[in-house]
Design a protein around this motif. Sequence first.
Motif, PDB file in Angstrom:
ATOM      1  N   LYS A 253       0.828  -1.213   0.000  1.00 18.38           N
ATOM      2  CA  LYS A 253       0.000   0.000   0.000  1.00 18.38           C
ATOM      3  C   LYS A 253       0.859   1.259   0.000  1.00 18.38           C
ATOM      4  O   LYS A 253       0.554   2.238  -0.689  1.00 18.38           O
ATOM      5  CB  LYS A 253      -0.949  -0.023   1.199  1.00 18.38           C
ATOM      6  N   LYS A 254       1.933   1.238   0.759  1.00 20.72           N
ATOM      7  CA  LYS A 254       2.807   2.410   0.797  1.00 20.72           C
ATOM      8  C   LYS A 254       3.526   2.596  -0.540  1.00 20.72           C
ATOM      9  O   LYS A 254       3.716   3.731  -1.008  1.00 20.72           O
ATOM     10  CB  LYS A 254       3.823   2.265   1.933  1.00 20.72           C
ATOM     11  N   ARG A 257       1.120   4.114  -3.024  1.00 19.07           N
ATOM     12  CA  ARG A 257       0.928   5.536  -2.748  1.00 19.07           C
ATOM     13  C   ARG A 257       2.131   6.354  -3.224  1.00 19.07           C
ATOM     14  O   ARG A 257       1.981   7.441  -3.780  1.00 19.07           O
ATOM     15  CB  ARG A 257       0.689   5.748  -1.254  1.00 19.07           C
ATOM     16  N   GLU A 260       2.046   6.722  -6.974  1.00 21.39           N
ATOM     17  CA  GLU A 260       1.027   7.690  -7.372  1.00 21.39           C
ATOM     18  C   GLU A 260       1.519   9.122  -7.140  1.00 21.39           C
ATOM     19  O   GLU A 260       1.373   9.988  -7.998  1.00 21.39           O
ATOM     20  CB  GLU A 260      -0.258   7.444  -6.579  1.00 21.39           C
ATOM     21  N   GLN A 261       2.113   9.356  -5.977  1.00 17.52           N
ATOM     22  CA  GLN A 261       2.564  10.708  -5.648  1.00 17.52           C
ATOM     23  C   GLN A 261       3.677  11.170  -6.574  1.00 17.52           C
ATOM     24  O   GLN A 261       3.768  12.367  -6.895  1.00 17.52           O
ATOM     25  CB  GLN A 261       3.028  10.754  -4.190  1.00 17.52           C
TER      26      GLN A 261
END
Length: 341
Positions: A253-254, A257, A260-261
């Motif tokens: 999950k990290k 993220r 995406e960032q």
Amino acid sequence: MRVLGIESSCDETGAAVYDDKLGLLAHALHTQIPMHAEYGGVVPELASRDHIKRVVPLVRQVTAQAGMQLKDYDAIAYTAGPGLIGALLVGAMAARSLAYALNIPAIPVHHMEGHLLAPLLDDPKPSFPFVALLVSGGHTMLIKVSAPGDYELLGQSVDDAVGEAFDKTAKLLGLPYPGGPYLEKLAQGGDLKAYHFPRPMVDRPNLDFSFAGLKTAVLNAVHQAKDDGHYDDKVRSDIAACFTQAVCETLVKKCARALEQCGLNTLVAAGGVSANSAIRQGLSALMAKRGGQVFFARKEFCTDNGAMIAQAGMLRFKAGVRAGLKVDVFPRWPLDTLEAL
């Protein structure tokens, strides 16, 4: 050009020869795990003394394997940090002394940069820029890598590194040191629905990690099973499997993220914990779903080794990096303070 690399930051002594056109020519490693296992962890003084015994024979070994003589080297790279200060000093002094005797440059290398770039030792190689997940006994970090030396720290563990969480959980379950490989084996066949351990900080918008609470949840599960009189091999296997699943989901999950960032779709995973099969499967599934690519270091290059130091040393040597006359080692050395090449 050919560079000799020497690694001695903790409990492995490594040496390797890297050619800027042919790639890795030779590498050798001596692990201190059997020595430290008796104490349940690394004993710094014993580690330093063992590095002294091993470094010269390993240098001779890889030089012979590469079909070279000492006079054929163009530079000598060594791990300057981070790590155990006594262990670092052994490799640094050996490298600096040999470089001085041969009248060639010595190249200080950041240990974590070595890990970060280890997937470049094999083909296919990741293209820059990419997001890197560094997971080891002492570090858990997400990094945006724009180019060699151009590193932006996105997030890191605020307490235990993921490798520490694996080792401490393994110890709770009565497994030998180092616990990671034994825990991976124990987790195979465990019931993933037997326990639901927390996925720390996954709902927070930042990219930091925390594994102390997960470790505490495992401790409570072990104590509860013992109190209930149901603590057996099946329960231990279930706990190991559910713990591993919690770690994997947290990392996945990290990483999603972070990608995406950063607007990127290439992921690199490196460091000792990246050898874990469940973590590799989880990250591979993530990138397959995203239509991106994930790159792992060869399993023998996930743990500390001389090959990654030789490769990183070659990059810095060609960029003009040279050690000064003063021998400096850095037990702590933030990765994002390095200069871009």
